[in-house]
Scaffold this motif. Structure first.
Motif, PDB file in Angstrom:
ATOM      1  N   VAL A 135       0.724  -1.083  -0.208  1.00  0.00           N
ATOM      2  CA  VAL A 135       0.223   0.128  -0.185  1.00  0.00           C
ATOM      3  C   VAL A 135       1.084   0.841   0.266  1.00  0.00           C
ATOM      4  CG1 VAL A 135      -1.934   1.745   1.735  1.00  0.00           C
ATOM      5  CG2 VAL A 135      -1.734  -1.356   1.269  1.00  0.00           C
ATOM      6  N   PRO A 136       1.106   2.378  -0.336  1.00  0.00           N
ATOM      7  CA  PRO A 136       1.302   3.422  -0.816  1.00  0.00           C
ATOM      8  C   PRO A 136       1.128   3.958   0.349  1.00  0.00           C
ATOM      9  CG  PRO A 136      -0.242   3.557  -2.665  1.00  0.00           C
ATOM     10  CD  PRO A 136      -0.627   2.601  -1.958  1.00  0.00           C
ATOM     11  N   PRO A 137       3.031   4.054   1.112  1.00  0.00           N
ATOM     12  CA  PRO A 137       3.075   5.285   2.398  1.00  0.00           C
ATOM     13  C   PRO A 137       2.309   6.397   2.626  1.00  0.00           C
ATOM     14  CG  PRO A 137       4.848   5.386   0.801  1.00  0.00           C
ATOM     15  CD  PRO A 137       3.872   4.179   0.254  1.00  0.00           C
ATOM     16  N   VAL A 138       1.621   6.420   3.453  1.00  0.00           N
ATOM     17  CA  VAL A 138       0.767   7.949   3.594  1.00  0.00           C
ATOM     18  C   VAL A 138       1.212   8.598   5.679  1.00  0.00           C
ATOM     19  CG1 VAL A 138      -0.998   9.887   4.289  1.00  0.00           C
ATOM     20  CG2 VAL A 138      -1.088   7.872   2.149  1.00  0.00           C
ATOM     21  N   ARG A 139       2.671   9.689   4.816  1.00  0.00           N
ATOM     22  CA  ARG A 139       2.411  10.493   6.105  1.00  0.00           C
ATOM     23  C   ARG A 139       1.457  10.741   7.081  1.00  0.00           C
ATOM     24  NH1 ARG A 139       7.277  11.474   8.687  1.00  0.00           N
ATOM     25  NH2 ARG A 139       7.467  13.122  10.070  1.00  0.00           N
ATOM     26  N   ASN A 140       0.410  10.151   8.472  1.00  0.00           N
ATOM     27  CA  ASN A 140      -0.046  11.125   9.088  1.00  0.00           C
ATOM     28  C   ASN A 140       0.193  10.941  10.557  1.00  0.00           C
ATOM     29  OD1 ASN A 140      -3.133  12.303   9.567  1.00  0.00           O
ATOM     30  ND2 ASN A 140      -3.585   9.956   9.294  1.00  0.00           N
ATOM     31  N   ALA A 141       0.233  11.698  10.940  1.00  0.00           N
ATOM     32  CA  ALA A 141       0.002  10.815  12.514  1.00  0.00           C
ATOM     33  C   ALA A 141      -1.858  11.253  13.587  1.00  0.00           C
ATOM     34  CB  ALA A 141       1.746  12.323  13.298  1.00  0.00           C
ATOM     35  N   VAL A 142      -1.300  10.236  13.681  1.00  0.00           N
ATOM     36  CA  VAL A 142      -3.067  10.281  14.503  1.00  0.00           C
ATOM     37  C   VAL A 142      -3.183   9.803  16.236  1.00  0.00           C
ATOM     38  CG1 VAL A 142      -4.027   9.048  12.595  1.00  0.00           C
ATOM     39  CG2 VAL A 142      -3.447   7.750  14.808  1.00  0.00           C
ATOM     40  N   GLU A 143      -3.961  10.210  16.813  1.00  0.00           N
ATOM     41  CA  GLU A 143      -4.024  10.440  17.896  1.00  0.00           C
ATOM     42  C   GLU A 143      -4.280   9.322  18.754  1.00  0.00           C
ATOM     43  OE1 GLU A 143      -7.342  12.488  19.521  1.00  0.00           O
ATOM     44  OE2 GLU A 143      -7.539  13.070  18.096  1.00  0.00           O
ATOM     45  N   LYS A 144      -3.866   8.757  19.631  1.00  0.00           N
ATOM     46  CA  LYS A 144      -3.807   8.050  20.846  1.00  0.00           C
ATOM     47  C   LYS A 144      -5.513   8.016  20.916  1.00  0.00           C
ATOM     48  CE  LYS A 144       0.554   7.379  22.738  1.00  0.00           C
ATOM     49  NZ  LYS A 144       1.428   6.576  23.599  1.00  0.00           N
ATOM     50  N   SER A 145      -5.594   7.050  21.580  1.00  0.00           N
ATOM     51  CA  SER A 145      -7.110   6.520  21.233  1.00  0.00           C
ATOM     52  C   SER A 145      -7.256   6.546  23.009  1.00  0.00           C
ATOM     53  CB  SER A 145      -6.965   5.837  21.386  1.00  0.00           C
ATOM     54  OG  SER A 145      -7.250   4.792  19.938  1.00  0.00           O
ATOM     55  N   VAL A 146      -8.477   6.937  23.945  1.00  0.00           N
ATOM     56  CA  VAL A 146      -8.749   6.775  24.969  1.00  0.00           C
ATOM     57  C   VAL A 146      -9.430   6.303  25.061  1.00  0.00           C
ATOM     58  CG1 VAL A 146      -8.778   8.346  26.860  1.00  0.00           C
ATOM     59  CG2 VAL A 146      -7.556   8.948  24.962  1.00  0.00           C
ATOM     60  N   TYR A 147      -9.471   5.042  26.855  1.00  0.00           N
ATOM     61  CA  TYR A 147     -10.310   3.426  26.935  1.00  0.00           C
ATOM     62  C   TYR A 147     -10.786   4.730  28.570  1.00  0.00           C
ATOM     63  CZ  TYR A 147      -9.618   1.699  23.049  1.00  0.00           C
ATOM     64  OH  TYR A 147      -9.116   1.281  21.648  1.00  0.00           O
ATOM     65  N   ARG A 148     -11.943   4.600  28.804  1.00  0.00           N
ATOM     66  CA  ARG A 148     -12.719   4.727  29.653  1.00  0.00           C
ATOM     67  C   ARG A 148     -12.953   3.004  30.612  1.00  0.00           C
ATOM     68  NH1 ARG A 148     -15.859   7.649  26.271  1.00  0.00           N
ATOM     69  NH2 ARG A 148     -13.966   9.707  25.481  1.00  0.00           N
ATOM     70  N   ILE A 149     -12.724   2.236  30.038  1.00  0.00           N
ATOM     71  CA  ILE A 149     -12.717   0.572  30.373  1.00  0.00           C
ATOM     72  C   ILE A 149     -11.077   0.368  30.249  1.00  0.00           C
ATOM     73  CG2 ILE A 149     -15.408   0.875  29.343  1.00  0.00           C
ATOM     74  CD1 ILE A 149     -14.160  -0.739  27.044  1.00  0.00           C
ATOM     75  N   PRO A 150     -11.368  -0.876  31.396  1.00  0.00           N
ATOM     76  CA  PRO A 150      -9.608  -1.348  31.706  1.00  0.00           C
ATOM     77  C   PRO A 150     -10.024  -2.331  30.581  1.00  0.00           C
ATOM     78  CG  PRO A 150     -11.352  -2.318  32.968  1.00  0.00           C
ATOM     79  CD  PRO A 150     -12.088  -1.203  32.513  1.00  0.00           C
ATOM     80  N   LEU A 151      -8.540  -2.659  29.489  1.00  0.00           N
ATOM     81  CA  LEU A 151      -8.652  -3.406  28.633  1.00  0.00           C
ATOM     82  C   LEU A 151      -7.708  -4.289  29.134  1.00  0.00           C
ATOM     83  CD1 LEU A 151      -7.123  -1.402  25.546  1.00  0.00           C
ATOM     84  CD2 LEU A 151      -9.409  -2.026  26.211  1.00  0.00           C
ATOM     85  N   PRO A 152      -7.930  -5.970  28.658  1.00  0.00           N
ATOM     86  CA  PRO A 152      -7.510  -6.824  29.483  1.00  0.00           C
ATOM     87  C   PRO A 152      -5.799  -7.024  28.794  1.00  0.00           C
ATOM     88  CG  PRO A 152      -8.065  -6.995  27.113  1.00  0.00           C
ATOM     89  CD  PRO A 152      -9.426  -6.022  27.448  1.00  0.00           C
ATOM     90  N   PRO A 153      -5.277  -8.031  29.549  1.00  0.00           N
ATOM     91  CA  PRO A 153      -3.804  -7.554  29.059  1.00  0.00           C
ATOM     92  C   PRO A 153      -3.356  -8.458  27.595  1.00  0.00           C
ATOM     93  CG  PRO A 153      -4.554  -9.523  31.147  1.00  0.00           C
ATOM     94  CD  PRO A 153      -5.446  -8.321  30.346  1.00  0.00           C
ATOM     95  N   SER A 154      -4.527  -9.440  27.768  1.00  0.00           N
ATOM     96  CA  SER A 154      -4.720  -9.499  26.210  1.00  0.00           C
ATOM     97  C   SER A 154      -6.261 -10.588  26.298  1.00  0.00           C
ATOM     98  CB  SER A 154      -3.711 -11.674  25.799  1.00  0.00           C
ATOM     99  OG  SER A 154      -3.487 -12.709  27.058  1.00  0.00           O
ATOM    100  N   TYR A 155      -6.359 -10.665  24.632  1.00  0.00           N
ATOM    101  CA  TYR A 155      -7.153 -11.658  24.080  1.00  0.00           C
ATOM    102  C   TYR A 155      -7.201 -12.895  24.715  1.00  0.00           C
ATOM    103  CZ  TYR A 155      -8.226  -6.603  23.030  1.00  0.00           C
ATOM    104  OH  TYR A 155      -9.027  -5.188  22.906  1.00  0.00           O
ATOM    105  N   GLY A 156      -6.742 -13.124  24.936  1.00  0.00           N
ATOM    106  CA  GLY A 156      -6.058 -14.974  24.982  1.00  0.00           C
ATOM    107  C   GLY A 156      -4.487 -15.170  24.614  1.00  0.00           C
ATOM    108  N   PRO A 157      -3.945 -16.507  24.749  1.00  0.00           N
ATOM    109  CA  PRO A 157      -2.682 -16.670  24.891  1.00  0.00           C
ATOM    110  C   PRO A 157      -2.742 -17.460  22.964  1.00  0.00           C
ATOM    111  CG  PRO A 157      -4.642 -18.908  25.115  1.00  0.00           C
ATOM    112  CD  PRO A 157      -5.931 -17.761  25.381  1.00  0.00           C
ATOM    113  N   PRO A 158      -1.733 -17.159  23.045  1.00  0.00           N
ATOM    114  CA  PRO A 158      -1.802 -16.624  21.301  1.00  0.00           C
ATOM    115  C   PRO A 158      -2.465 -18.196  20.356  1.00  0.00           C
ATOM    116  CG  PRO A 158       0.887 -16.260  23.022  1.00  0.00           C
ATOM    117  CD  PRO A 158      -0.332 -17.591  23.772  1.00  0.00           C
TER     118      PRO A 158
END
Length: 279
Positions: A135-158
């Motif tokens: 895919v053609p590279p596009v320089r576009n810095a985006v802001e970080k997401s903000v979560y108001r809920i805890p995210l899990p340490p993982s979505y399961g084993p690898p």
């Protein structure tokens, strides 16, 4: 994960030159189809304006999903080395897609449909990674997401390995509706933690807000589709025209699904017909 990607590369390396080129072309074409058509990755990762995708910003990220559980911003998934995934290894890209973990170990949160992407087959995952490299590279810095809920340490084993679905219309349709096109992500109610209510698959009810206004994901189980013909379901998916002739609205990616192969469309409809009815 590394074995899966390494095996794909090894198969190309040990093939005769002509066969290797054909295999590489087939892999890239499969990746294009998954990313641009059935997966419709640009529906989230390409910034949209009132008239649709912004020119020159394909897959460059920046789309904001502002919901009660989070304010998520779609990342840049072009090969730009500074603002995209250009410095990630193939294995790191694959891990981010299928397991929701970035190279720095941080977790990718909703609305990335990790519950479904964990079921992506090894071959398809390798194809998606290969295509994203082109895919053609596009320089576009985006802001970080903000979560108001805890995210899990993982979505399961690898995830060790996932095979392609059985050569059966319903099995292939389930694979399309889940890991590939993630229809069930948008057409299943969202729980307070930002994840899909897996007990009500396909029941609809999720609210989407954007330049188009506010839309609600529809029920796509046999409870709602019992009076629809296969042709009417296909027309709705491909063109956004409902059974009664009214226009359906975004974020349904009609622009991508219109290019779905006849076989995939038929398998998807067969699966929708087979789902438990949800009210």
């Amino acid at each position: 994960m590394r074995w899966m990607l390494g095996a794909a590369v090894a198969a190309l390396c040990f093939a005769a030159p002509g066969a290797a080129l054909a295999q590489e072309a087939a892999l890239l074409e499969r990746g294009r189809y998954l990313v641009e058509v059935t997966g419709a990755c640009g529906n989230c990762h390409t910034p949209m304006g009132p008239q649709g995708p912004l020119p020159g910003r394909h897959l460059a990220g920046g789309t904001v999903f502002d919901e009660q559980p989070f304010r998520a911003v779609a990342p840049n998934i072009t090969p730009d080395p500074e603002t995209g995934i250009g410095r990630w290894t193939d294995a790191q890209i694959a891990t981010a897609i299928r397991e929701g973990k970035r190279p720095d170990g941080s977790i990718i949160g909703p609305p990335m449909p990790m519950a479904f992407y964990r079921g992506l087959a090894d071959r398809d995952l390798a194809a998606m990674v290969a295509y994203l490299r082109t895919v053609p590279p596009v320089r576009n810095a985006v802001e970080k997401s903000v979560y108001r809920i805890p995210l899990p340490p993982s979505y399961g084993p690898p995830v060790a390995s996932v095979a392609m679905p059985a050569e059966d219309p319903v099995a292939r349709g389930a694979y399309l509706a889940g890991p590939v096109a993630h229809c069930l992500e948008c057409h299943t109610p969202m729980l307070p933690n930002g994840h899909s209510d897996m007990t009500r698959l396909g029941a609809g009810g999720m609210v989407f807000r954007g330049p188009w206004g506010e839309t609600v994901g529809r029920n796509i189980t046999p409870h709602a589709l019992r009076d629809w013909t296969d042709a009417e379901i296909e027309r709705a998916i491909r063109t956004g025209v409902s059974r009664d002739g009214s226009r359906l609205r975004p974020p349904m990616a009609f622009w991508a699904y219109q290019h779905m192969s006849p076989r995939d469309m038929g398998d998807l409809i067969a699966y929708l017909r087979s789902m438990p009815a949800q009210q």
